[in-house]
Design a protein around this motif. Structure first.
Motif, PDB file in Angstrom:
ATOM      1  N   UNK A  47      -0.417 -33.337  54.616  1.00  0.00           N
ATOM      2  CA  UNK A  47      -1.577 -32.991  55.254  1.00  0.00           C
ATOM      3  C   UNK A  47      -2.855 -33.018  54.636  1.00  0.00           C
ATOM      4  N   UNK A  48      -2.915 -32.686  53.601  1.00  0.00           N
ATOM      5  CA  UNK A  48      -4.231 -32.353  52.884  1.00  0.00           C
ATOM      6  C   UNK A  48      -4.452 -34.040  52.373  1.00  0.00           C
ATOM      7  N   UNK A  49      -3.506 -34.725  51.836  1.00  0.00           N
ATOM      8  CA  UNK A  49      -3.608 -35.938  51.767  1.00  0.00           C
ATOM      9  C   UNK A  49      -4.099 -36.887  52.816  1.00  0.00           C
ATOM     10  N   UNK A  50      -3.574 -36.728  54.004  1.00  0.00           N
ATOM     11  CA  UNK A  50      -4.034 -37.441  55.392  1.00  0.00           C
ATOM     12  C   UNK A  50      -5.226 -37.134  55.585  1.00  0.00           C
ATOM     13  N   UNK A  51      -5.723 -35.760  55.337  1.00  0.00           N
ATOM     14  CA  UNK A  51      -7.199 -35.511  55.873  1.00  0.00           C
ATOM     15  C   UNK A  51      -8.170 -35.617  54.841  1.00  0.00           C
ATOM     16  N   UNK A 102      -6.978 -34.214  49.271  1.00  0.00           N
ATOM     17  CA  UNK A 102      -6.606 -34.768  48.064  1.00  0.00           C
ATOM     18  C   UNK A 102      -6.333 -36.160  47.932  1.00  0.00           C
ATOM     19  N   UNK A 103      -6.395 -36.571  46.401  1.00  0.00           N
ATOM     20  CA  UNK A 103      -6.126 -38.100  46.727  1.00  0.00           C
ATOM     21  C   UNK A 103      -4.480 -38.376  46.668  1.00  0.00           C
ATOM     22  N   UNK A 104      -4.548 -39.714  47.193  1.00  0.00           N
ATOM     23  CA  UNK A 104      -2.903 -40.178  47.263  1.00  0.00           C
ATOM     24  C   UNK A 104      -2.130 -39.860  46.214  1.00  0.00           C
ATOM     25  N   UNK A 105      -2.538 -40.495  44.933  1.00  0.00           N
ATOM     26  CA  UNK A 105      -1.887 -40.355  43.768  1.00  0.00           C
ATOM     27  C   UNK A 105      -1.751 -38.745  43.342  1.00  0.00           C
TER      28      UNK A 105
END
Length: 493
Positions: A45-49, A52-55
Protein backbone atom coordinates in the motif's frame (compact mmCIF):
# COMPACT_ATOMS: atom_id res chain seq x y z
CA UNK A 1 20.66 -6.88 15.22
CA UNK A 2 20.09 -3.14 15.23
CA UNK A 3 18.66 -1.54 18.37
CA UNK A 4 16.12 0.46 16.38
CA UNK A 5 13.74 1.33 19.20
CA UNK A 6 15.70 2.58 22.22
CA UNK A 7 18.56 4.49 20.59
CA UNK A 8 16.69 7.80 20.40
CA UNK A 9 14.73 8.96 23.42
CA UNK A 10 16.12 6.40 25.87
CA UNK A 11 19.73 6.26 27.01
CA UNK A 12 19.81 3.06 29.08
CA UNK A 13 18.91 -0.55 28.41
CA UNK A 14 16.68 -2.62 30.70
CA UNK A 15 18.35 -5.46 32.57
CA UNK A 16 17.29 -9.08 32.04
CA UNK A 17 14.76 -8.99 34.88
CA UNK A 18 12.99 -5.99 33.37
CA UNK A 19 13.11 -7.45 29.87
CA UNK A 20 11.61 -10.73 31.08
CA UNK A 21 8.87 -8.75 32.81
CA UNK A 22 8.00 -6.55 29.84
CA UNK A 23 8.62 -8.88 26.90
CA UNK A 24 5.68 -10.36 24.97
CA UNK A 25 7.85 -12.62 22.78
CA UNK A 26 6.59 -15.83 24.41
CA UNK A 27 3.00 -15.06 23.36
CA UNK A 28 3.98 -13.39 20.08
CA UNK A 29 4.80 -16.72 18.47
CA UNK A 30 1.06 -16.92 17.81
CA UNK A 31 1.15 -13.88 15.54
CA UNK A 32 4.44 -14.31 13.63
CA UNK A 33 2.76 -15.31 10.36
CA UNK A 34 0.15 -12.58 10.76
CA UNK A 35 2.86 -9.98 11.38
CA UNK A 36 4.56 -10.85 8.10
CA UNK A 37 1.22 -10.59 6.26
CA UNK A 38 0.51 -7.18 7.80
CA UNK A 39 4.00 -5.94 6.87
CA UNK A 40 3.52 -7.13 3.29
CA UNK A 41 0.12 -5.49 2.86
CA UNK A 42 1.28 -2.23 4.45
CA UNK A 43 4.42 -2.13 2.26
CA UNK A 44 2.44 -2.75 -0.94
CA UNK A 45 0.00 0.00 0.00
CA UNK A 46 2.87 2.43 0.77
CA UNK A 47 4.29 1.81 -2.71
CA UNK A 48 0.91 2.15 -4.43
CA UNK A 49 0.32 5.46 -2.61
CA UNK A 50 3.73 6.79 -3.67
CA UNK A 51 5.01 6.94 -0.09
CA UNK A 52 7.94 4.60 -0.80
CA UNK A 53 9.72 3.83 -4.06
CA UNK A 54 9.04 0.71 -6.09
CA UNK A 55 12.58 -0.61 -5.72
CA UNK A 56 12.43 -0.11 -1.94
CA UNK A 57 9.10 -1.93 -1.86
CA UNK A 58 10.63 -4.79 -3.84
CA UNK A 59 13.60 -5.08 -1.50
CA UNK A 60 11.42 -4.95 1.63
CA UNK A 61 9.10 -7.64 0.31
CA UNK A 62 12.05 -9.87 -0.61
CA UNK A 63 13.30 -9.49 2.94
CA UNK A 64 9.87 -10.33 4.34
CA UNK A 65 9.63 -13.45 2.17
CA UNK A 66 13.00 -14.56 3.58
CA UNK A 67 11.95 -13.84 7.17
CA UNK A 68 8.76 -15.84 6.61
CA UNK A 69 10.74 -18.73 5.14
CA UNK A 70 13.30 -18.71 7.98
CA UNK A 71 10.56 -18.70 10.62
CA UNK A 72 10.29 -17.15 14.06
CA UNK A 73 13.29 -19.11 15.31
CA UNK A 74 15.59 -16.90 13.22
CA UNK A 75 14.44 -13.72 15.02
CA UNK A 76 16.24 -12.22 18.00
CA UNK A 77 14.11 -13.05 21.04
CA UNK A 78 15.87 -10.53 23.26
CA UNK A 79 13.61 -7.76 21.93
CA UNK A 80 10.48 -6.78 23.82
CA UNK A 81 8.10 -7.89 21.06
CA UNK A 82 7.98 -9.62 17.72
CA UNK A 83 7.26 -6.46 15.76
CA UNK A 84 10.55 -4.78 16.65
CA UNK A 85 12.45 -8.05 16.34
CA UNK A 86 11.05 -8.62 12.86
CA UNK A 87 11.71 -5.05 11.73
CA UNK A 88 15.26 -5.23 13.08
CA UNK A 89 15.81 -8.46 11.18
CA UNK A 90 14.53 -6.81 8.02
CA UNK A 91 16.89 -3.88 8.47
CA UNK A 92 19.80 -6.28 8.94
CA UNK A 93 18.85 -7.93 5.63
CA UNK A 94 18.15 -4.88 3.41
CA UNK A 95 19.68 -1.97 5.34
CA UNK A 96 18.03 0.81 7.28
CA UNK A 97 17.73 3.18 4.31
CA UNK A 98 15.30 0.66 2.81
CA UNK A 99 13.97 -1.42 5.71
CA UNK A 100 13.51 1.64 7.89
CA UNK A 101 10.82 2.90 5.52
CA UNK A 102 8.41 -0.01 6.14
CA UNK A 103 7.06 1.47 9.36
CA UNK A 104 6.01 4.74 7.72
CA UNK A 105 2.51 5.78 8.78
CA UNK A 106 2.19 2.90 11.21
CA UNK A 107 2.50 2.18 14.91
CA UNK A 108 2.93 -1.04 16.80
CA UNK A 109 -0.49 -0.20 18.25
CA UNK A 110 -2.44 -0.71 15.03
CA UNK A 111 0.00 -3.39 13.91
CA UNK A 112 -0.54 -5.68 16.91
CA UNK A 113 -4.30 -5.15 16.90
CA UNK A 114 -4.36 -6.22 13.24
CA UNK A 115 -2.14 -9.24 13.86
CA UNK A 116 -4.32 -10.44 16.73
CA UNK A 117 -7.46 -10.17 14.63
CA UNK A 118 -5.88 -12.12 11.76
CA UNK A 119 -4.77 -14.96 14.01
CA UNK A 120 -7.94 -15.00 16.07
CA UNK A 121 -10.22 -15.15 13.03
CA UNK A 122 -8.28 -18.23 11.86
CA UNK A 123 -8.68 -19.82 15.27
CA UNK A 124 -12.40 -19.06 15.34
CA UNK A 125 -12.91 -20.56 11.89
CA UNK A 126 -11.11 -23.71 13.00
CA UNK A 127 -13.17 -23.77 16.19
CA UNK A 128 -16.37 -23.58 14.13
CA UNK A 129 -15.20 -26.55 12.06
CA UNK A 130 -14.39 -28.51 15.21
CA UNK A 131 -17.74 -27.68 16.79
CA UNK A 132 -19.57 -28.96 13.73
CA UNK A 133 -17.54 -32.18 13.96
CA UNK A 134 -18.52 -32.60 17.63
CA UNK A 135 -22.16 -31.95 16.85
CA UNK A 136 -21.99 -34.50 14.01
CA UNK A 137 -20.56 -37.01 16.49
CA UNK A 138 -23.45 -36.37 18.90
CA UNK A 139 -26.04 -36.57 16.13
CA UNK A 140 -24.57 -39.82 14.78
CA UNK A 141 -24.60 -41.37 18.24
CA UNK A 142 -28.17 -40.15 18.69
CA UNK A 143 -29.19 -41.76 15.40
CA UNK A 144 -27.87 -45.08 16.74
CA UNK A 145 -29.89 -44.73 19.95
CA UNK A 146 -33.32 -43.42 18.97
CA UNK A 147 -34.96 -46.29 20.87
CA UNK A 148 -32.41 -46.59 23.67
CA UNK A 149 -34.40 -46.01 26.86
CA UNK A 150 -32.85 -44.18 29.78
CA UNK A 151 -34.01 -42.22 32.82
CA UNK A 152 -34.09 -38.48 32.45
CA UNK A 153 -32.92 -36.49 35.45
CA UNK A 154 -33.71 -33.34 37.37
CA UNK A 155 -31.67 -32.57 40.49
CA UNK A 156 -29.74 -35.72 39.47
CA UNK A 157 -32.79 -37.71 40.57
CA UNK A 158 -34.70 -40.03 38.26
CA UNK A 159 -37.49 -37.90 36.78
CA UNK A 160 -39.10 -39.25 33.58
CA UNK A 161 -38.12 -41.85 31.00
CA UNK A 162 -36.51 -40.55 27.84
CA UNK A 163 -34.07 -41.84 25.23
CA UNK A 164 -30.34 -41.45 24.85
CA UNK A 165 -30.94 -39.84 21.45
CA UNK A 166 -33.13 -37.18 23.03
CA UNK A 167 -30.48 -36.52 25.67
CA UNK A 168 -27.61 -36.26 23.18
CA UNK A 169 -29.57 -33.90 20.94
CA UNK A 170 -29.91 -31.54 23.90
CA UNK A 171 -26.12 -31.24 24.03
CA UNK A 172 -25.93 -30.89 20.25
CA UNK A 173 -28.44 -28.04 20.28
CA UNK A 174 -26.51 -26.20 23.00
CA UNK A 175 -23.34 -26.52 20.92
CA UNK A 176 -25.27 -25.29 17.88
CA UNK A 177 -25.90 -22.03 19.71
CA UNK A 178 -22.22 -21.93 20.65
CA UNK A 179 -21.32 -22.27 16.97
CA UNK A 180 -23.62 -19.37 16.15
CA UNK A 181 -21.94 -17.30 18.87
CA UNK A 182 -18.51 -18.05 17.40
CA UNK A 183 -19.78 -17.04 13.96
CA UNK A 184 -21.26 -13.84 15.33
CA UNK A 185 -18.02 -12.98 17.14
CA UNK A 186 -16.07 -13.74 13.95
CA UNK A 187 -17.99 -11.02 12.09
CA UNK A 188 -16.67 -8.42 14.54
CA UNK A 189 -13.16 -9.87 14.75
CA UNK A 190 -12.77 -9.71 10.98
CA UNK A 191 -12.39 -5.92 10.87
CA UNK A 192 -9.16 -4.10 10.10
CA UNK A 193 -7.62 -1.53 12.48
CA UNK A 194 -4.55 -1.08 10.24
CA UNK A 195 -3.84 2.55 9.37
CA UNK A 196 -4.95 3.91 12.74
CA UNK A 197 -1.27 4.32 13.70
CA UNK A 198 -0.69 5.10 17.40
CA UNK A 199 -4.27 6.36 17.86
CA UNK A 200 -4.62 9.62 15.90
CA UNK A 201 -4.06 8.12 12.45
CA UNK A 202 -1.29 9.68 10.34
CA UNK A 203 -0.44 12.53 7.98
CA UNK A 204 0.68 10.03 5.36
CA UNK A 205 -1.87 9.46 2.62
CA UNK A 206 -2.65 5.86 3.53
CA UNK A 207 -5.31 3.78 1.81
CA UNK A 208 -6.82 1.81 4.67
CA UNK A 209 -9.31 0.16 2.37
CA UNK A 210 -6.49 -1.32 0.31
CA UNK A 211 -4.78 -3.07 3.24
CA UNK A 212 -8.18 -4.18 4.49
CA UNK A 213 -8.81 -5.79 1.10
CA UNK A 214 -5.36 -7.36 0.81
CA UNK A 215 -5.64 -8.96 4.24
CA UNK A 216 -9.14 -10.33 3.61
CA UNK A 217 -10.95 -8.33 6.28
CA UNK A 218 -14.68 -7.72 6.03
CA UNK A 219 -14.43 -4.00 6.82
CA UNK A 220 -12.67 -1.33 8.88
CA UNK A 221 -12.63 -0.33 12.52
CA UNK A 222 -13.01 3.28 11.44
CA UNK A 223 -12.26 5.43 14.48
CA UNK A 224 -8.49 5.33 14.88
CA UNK A 225 -8.62 5.62 18.67
CA UNK A 226 -11.14 2.81 18.97
CA UNK A 227 -9.16 0.71 16.49
CA UNK A 228 -5.99 0.53 18.59
CA UNK A 229 -7.42 0.49 22.11
CA UNK A 230 -10.48 -1.76 22.01
CA UNK A 231 -10.08 -5.38 23.03
CA UNK A 232 -13.78 -6.14 23.17
CA UNK A 233 -13.23 -8.67 20.39
CA UNK A 234 -10.94 -10.62 22.74
CA UNK A 235 -13.43 -10.39 25.60
CA UNK A 236 -16.30 -11.50 23.37
CA UNK A 237 -14.28 -14.43 22.03
CA UNK A 238 -13.20 -15.47 25.52
CA UNK A 239 -16.82 -15.27 26.70
CA UNK A 240 -17.92 -17.51 23.84
CA UNK A 241 -15.16 -19.99 24.62
CA UNK A 242 -15.98 -19.96 28.33
CA UNK A 243 -19.57 -20.82 27.42
CA UNK A 244 -18.39 -23.66 25.18
CA UNK A 245 -16.19 -25.01 27.97
CA UNK A 246 -19.09 -24.84 30.43
CA UNK A 247 -21.19 -26.91 28.04
CA UNK A 248 -18.33 -29.37 27.56
CA UNK A 249 -17.82 -29.55 31.32
CA UNK A 250 -21.49 -30.51 31.74
CA UNK A 251 -21.02 -33.29 29.20
CA UNK A 252 -17.80 -34.39 30.87
CA UNK A 253 -19.56 -34.53 34.25
CA UNK A 254 -22.19 -36.85 32.81
CA UNK A 255 -19.52 -39.04 31.25
CA UNK A 256 -17.78 -39.34 34.63
CA UNK A 257 -21.05 -40.21 36.40
CA UNK A 258 -22.36 -42.51 33.69
CA UNK A 259 -19.14 -44.50 33.56
CA UNK A 260 -19.20 -45.17 37.32
CA UNK A 261 -20.07 -48.62 38.64
CA UNK A 262 -23.24 -47.22 40.21
CA UNK A 263 -24.56 -46.00 36.85
CA UNK A 264 -22.72 -48.17 34.30
CA UNK A 265 -24.54 -46.43 31.44
CA UNK A 266 -21.43 -46.14 29.26
CA UNK A 267 -17.83 -47.28 29.00
CA UNK A 268 -15.18 -45.00 27.56
CA UNK A 269 -12.72 -46.25 24.99
CA UNK A 270 -9.43 -47.18 26.66
CA UNK A 271 -7.60 -44.30 24.97
CA UNK A 272 -9.66 -41.81 27.00
CA UNK A 273 -9.12 -43.60 30.31
CA UNK A 274 -6.27 -44.28 32.71
CA UNK A 275 -5.60 -46.80 35.43
CA UNK A 276 -4.31 -46.57 38.97
CA UNK A 277 -0.67 -46.87 39.94
CA UNK A 278 -1.70 -49.10 42.85
CA UNK A 279 -5.19 -50.46 42.08
CA UNK A 280 -4.89 -52.57 38.91
CA UNK A 281 -8.62 -52.99 38.40
CA UNK A 282 -9.28 -49.28 37.92
CA UNK A 283 -10.43 -47.65 34.69
CA UNK A 284 -10.63 -43.94 35.40
CA UNK A 285 -12.35 -41.38 33.13
CA UNK A 286 -9.38 -39.01 33.47
CA UNK A 287 -9.86 -37.25 30.13
CA UNK A 288 -13.39 -36.22 31.05
CA UNK A 289 -12.25 -35.16 34.51
CA UNK A 290 -9.51 -33.00 33.03
CA UNK A 291 -12.04 -31.42 30.71
CA UNK A 292 -14.08 -30.35 33.73
CA UNK A 293 -10.93 -28.86 35.22
CA UNK A 294 -9.84 -27.11 32.05
CA UNK A 295 -13.13 -25.24 31.91
CA UNK A 296 -11.54 -23.18 34.69
CA UNK A 297 -8.79 -22.11 32.30
CA UNK A 298 -11.30 -20.60 29.87
CA UNK A 299 -13.35 -19.01 32.64
CA UNK A 300 -10.17 -17.67 34.25
CA UNK A 301 -8.95 -16.22 30.96
CA UNK A 302 -12.24 -14.38 30.56
CA UNK A 303 -12.05 -12.99 34.08
CA UNK A 304 -8.45 -11.89 33.48
CA UNK A 305 -9.37 -10.13 30.23
CA UNK A 306 -12.27 -8.34 31.89
CA UNK A 307 -10.06 -7.23 34.76
CA UNK A 308 -7.26 -6.02 32.47
CA UNK A 309 -9.60 -3.99 30.27
CA UNK A 310 -11.83 -2.45 32.92
CA UNK A 311 -11.12 1.20 33.67
CA UNK A 312 -8.42 1.71 31.04
CA UNK A 313 -8.44 5.25 29.63
CA UNK A 314 -8.30 5.74 25.89
CA UNK A 315 -6.31 5.02 23.95
CA UNK A 316 -3.56 2.37 24.05
CA UNK A 317 -2.11 1.25 27.38
CA UNK A 318 0.60 -1.36 27.91
CA UNK A 319 -1.75 -3.31 30.20
CA UNK A 320 -3.30 -4.65 26.99
CA UNK A 321 -0.17 -6.69 26.32
CA UNK A 322 -1.31 -9.05 29.08
CA UNK A 323 -4.64 -9.58 27.35
CA UNK A 324 -3.09 -11.46 24.45
CA UNK A 325 -1.63 -14.55 26.19
CA UNK A 326 -4.89 -15.07 28.04
CA UNK A 327 -6.80 -15.00 24.76
CA UNK A 328 -4.48 -17.61 23.26
CA UNK A 329 -4.71 -19.78 26.39
CA UNK A 330 -8.50 -19.76 26.10
CA UNK A 331 -8.38 -20.58 22.38
CA UNK A 332 -5.91 -23.42 22.79
CA UNK A 333 -7.77 -25.01 25.69
CA UNK A 334 -11.20 -24.77 24.08
CA UNK A 335 -10.22 -26.09 20.67
CA UNK A 336 -8.38 -29.02 22.23
CA UNK A 337 -11.34 -29.84 24.49
CA UNK A 338 -13.80 -29.81 21.56
CA UNK A 339 -11.63 -32.24 19.60
CA UNK A 340 -11.20 -34.56 22.59
CA UNK A 341 -14.94 -34.59 23.33
CA UNK A 342 -15.66 -35.46 19.70
CA UNK A 343 -13.52 -38.59 20.04
CA UNK A 344 -14.97 -39.55 23.42
CA UNK A 345 -18.54 -39.41 22.14
CA UNK A 346 -17.78 -41.25 18.90
CA UNK A 347 -15.98 -44.15 20.61
CA UNK A 348 -17.90 -44.64 23.87
CA UNK A 349 -19.79 -47.88 24.36
CA UNK A 350 -23.44 -47.57 25.41
CA UNK A 351 -24.82 -50.12 27.87
CA UNK A 352 -28.36 -49.97 26.51
CA UNK A 353 -29.71 -52.80 28.70
CA UNK A 354 -28.62 -51.04 31.88
CA UNK A 355 -30.13 -47.75 30.72
CA UNK A 356 -33.42 -49.45 29.84
CA UNK A 357 -33.57 -51.22 33.19
CA UNK A 358 -33.03 -47.94 35.01
CA UNK A 359 -35.53 -46.01 32.86
CA UNK A 360 -38.43 -46.72 35.24
CA UNK A 361 -36.51 -46.90 38.51
CA UNK A 362 -37.76 -44.27 40.93
CA UNK A 363 -41.32 -44.25 39.49
CA UNK A 364 -40.23 -42.16 36.46
CA UNK A 365 -43.61 -42.83 34.81
CA UNK A 366 -45.50 -40.97 37.55
CA UNK A 367 -46.11 -37.87 35.41
CA UNK A 368 -47.67 -39.90 32.60
CA UNK A 369 -49.87 -41.69 35.10
CA UNK A 370 -51.11 -38.34 36.41
CA UNK A 371 -51.69 -37.13 32.83
CA UNK A 372 -53.64 -40.33 32.09
CA UNK A 373 -55.90 -39.70 35.08
CA UNK A 374 -56.61 -36.20 33.78
CA UNK A 375 -57.43 -37.44 30.27
CA UNK A 376 -59.43 -40.52 31.31
CA UNK A 377 -61.23 -39.34 34.46
CA UNK A 378 -61.49 -35.62 33.76
CA UNK A 379 -60.02 -34.58 37.11
CA UNK A 380 -57.78 -31.50 37.55
CA UNK A 381 -54.07 -32.15 37.10
CA UNK A 382 -53.30 -30.86 40.58
CA UNK A 383 -55.67 -33.47 42.04
CA UNK A 384 -54.07 -36.19 39.91
CA UNK A 385 -50.67 -34.94 41.08
CA UNK A 386 -51.79 -35.45 44.69
CA UNK A 387 -53.12 -38.95 44.05
CA UNK A 388 -49.95 -40.10 42.26
CA UNK A 389 -47.82 -38.42 44.94
CA UNK A 390 -49.48 -40.61 47.57
CA UNK A 391 -49.06 -43.68 45.33
CA UNK A 392 -45.35 -42.84 44.98
CA UNK A 393 -44.89 -43.75 48.63
CA UNK A 394 -45.40 -47.35 47.54
CA UNK A 395 -43.45 -49.51 45.10
CA UNK A 396 -44.06 -47.34 42.03
CA UNK A 397 -46.14 -49.97 40.29
CA UNK A 398 -49.73 -49.21 41.35
CA UNK A 399 -52.78 -51.19 40.20
CA UNK A 400 -56.25 -49.81 39.44
CA UNK A 401 -57.30 -50.94 42.91
CA UNK A 402 -54.45 -48.92 44.45
CA UNK A 403 -55.51 -45.85 42.47
CA UNK A 404 -59.15 -46.24 43.48
CA UNK A 405 -58.18 -46.60 47.14
CA UNK A 406 -56.24 -43.33 47.16
CA UNK A 407 -58.73 -41.45 45.01
CA UNK A 408 -61.55 -42.60 47.31
CA UNK A 409 -59.77 -40.93 50.21
CA UNK A 410 -59.08 -37.72 48.28
CA UNK A 411 -62.13 -37.42 46.03
CA UNK A 412 -64.66 -39.64 47.76
CA UNK A 413 -64.84 -41.93 44.72
CA UNK A 414 -62.63 -44.26 42.72
CA UNK A 415 -61.34 -43.19 39.31
CA UNK A 416 -62.50 -46.48 37.75
CA UNK A 417 -66.01 -45.10 38.08
CA UNK A 418 -64.88 -42.20 35.90
CA UNK A 419 -63.48 -44.36 33.12
CA UNK A 420 -59.90 -45.16 34.20
CA UNK A 421 -58.97 -48.77 33.37
CA UNK A 422 -56.22 -51.22 34.26
CA UNK A 423 -55.03 -51.12 30.65
CA UNK A 424 -54.69 -47.34 30.77
CA UNK A 425 -52.57 -47.59 33.91
CA UNK A 426 -50.39 -50.31 32.40
CA UNK A 427 -49.83 -48.17 29.32
CA UNK A 428 -48.93 -45.14 31.44
CA UNK A 429 -46.39 -47.21 33.38
CA UNK A 430 -44.79 -48.60 30.20
CA UNK A 431 -41.73 -46.42 29.40
CA UNK A 432 -41.88 -47.18 25.68
CA UNK A 433 -45.53 -46.13 25.46
CA UNK A 434 -44.76 -43.23 27.76
CA UNK A 435 -42.12 -41.87 25.40
CA UNK A 436 -44.12 -42.58 22.23
CA UNK A 437 -46.83 -40.17 23.41
CA UNK A 438 -44.40 -37.28 23.68
CA UNK A 439 -44.66 -36.18 20.07
CA UNK A 440 -44.66 -32.46 20.83
CA UNK A 441 -41.89 -30.65 18.94
CA UNK A 442 -38.62 -31.34 20.70
CA UNK A 443 -39.96 -34.34 22.60
CA UNK A 444 -38.39 -37.82 22.86
CA UNK A 445 -40.90 -39.75 20.73
CA UNK A 446 -38.91 -41.76 18.13
CA UNK A 447 -40.58 -40.14 15.13
CA UNK A 448 -39.99 -36.66 16.53
CA UNK A 449 -36.37 -37.45 17.37
CA UNK A 450 -35.86 -38.83 13.86
CA UNK A 451 -37.24 -35.60 12.42
CA UNK A 452 -34.98 -33.57 14.70
CA UNK A 453 -31.91 -35.56 13.68
CA UNK A 454 -32.65 -35.06 9.97
CA UNK A 455 -33.19 -31.32 10.50
CA UNK A 456 -29.93 -30.97 12.41
CA UNK A 457 -28.02 -32.91 9.78
CA UNK A 458 -29.33 -30.47 7.17
CA UNK A 459 -28.39 -27.49 9.34
CA UNK A 460 -24.90 -28.89 9.82
CA UNK A 461 -24.36 -29.20 6.09
CA UNK A 462 -25.47 -25.60 5.60
CA UNK A 463 -23.13 -24.41 8.34
CA UNK A 464 -20.20 -26.42 6.96
CA UNK A 465 -20.74 -24.79 3.59
CA UNK A 466 -20.87 -21.30 5.13
CA UNK A 467 -17.66 -21.96 7.07
CA UNK A 468 -15.91 -23.25 3.95
CA UNK A 469 -16.99 -20.10 2.11
CA UNK A 470 -15.44 -17.91 4.82
CA UNK A 471 -12.25 -19.96 4.68
CA UNK A 472 -12.17 -19.67 0.91
CA UNK A 473 -12.63 -15.90 0.93
CA UNK A 474 -9.80 -15.37 3.41
CA UNK A 475 -7.47 -17.86 1.70
CA UNK A 476 -8.24 -16.25 -1.65
CA UNK A 477 -7.42 -12.80 -0.26
CA UNK A 478 -4.11 -13.94 1.23
CA UNK A 479 -3.15 -15.80 -1.95
CA UNK A 480 -3.87 -12.59 -3.83
CA UNK A 481 -1.65 -10.72 -1.35
CA UNK A 482 1.23 -13.09 -2.08
CA UNK A 483 0.70 -12.72 -5.82
CA UNK A 484 0.73 -8.92 -5.57
CA UNK A 485 3.82 -9.06 -3.33
CA UNK A 486 5.62 -11.35 -5.77
CA UNK A 487 4.71 -9.06 -8.67
CA UNK A 488 6.20 -6.14 -6.73
CA UNK A 489 9.39 -8.11 -6.10
CA UNK A 490 9.64 -8.85 -9.82
CA UNK A 491 8.91 -5.27 -10.78
CA UNK A 492 5.57 -5.99 -12.38
CA UNK A 493 2.87 -3.29 -12.29
Amino acid sequence: MSDILRRGRLSSTPDKDIMDFTSSMAADKWIFEADVLVDMAHTIMLKEQGIIREDDCSAILQGLFKIREDGIEALDHSYEDIHISLESRLIDIVGEDIGGRMHSGRSRNDEVATCMRIRLRDEMLSLMEELTALRASLINKAAENINTLMPGFTHLQHAQPTTLAHHLLAHSDALSRDTARVSDAFSRINKSPLGAAAFASTGFDLDRGRTCFLLGFGGLIENSMDAVSSRDFLIESAAVMANIMINLSKMAEEIVIWSSTEFNFIELDDMYASTSSIMPQKKNPDTAELMRGKSGVAIGSLMTLLTICKGLPLSYNRDLQEATPNAWRSVETTRSAVRIMTGMIATMNVNADVMAMQSTTGFTTATELADTMVRAAGIPFRTAHQIVGVLARGDGNPSLADVDEVSQTILGEGLSSRGLTEAMIAEALDPVMNISKRTVTGGPAPDEVSRAIAAREDNLEEEKFAISELNYMIENSLNRLFVVAQDCVEGKK
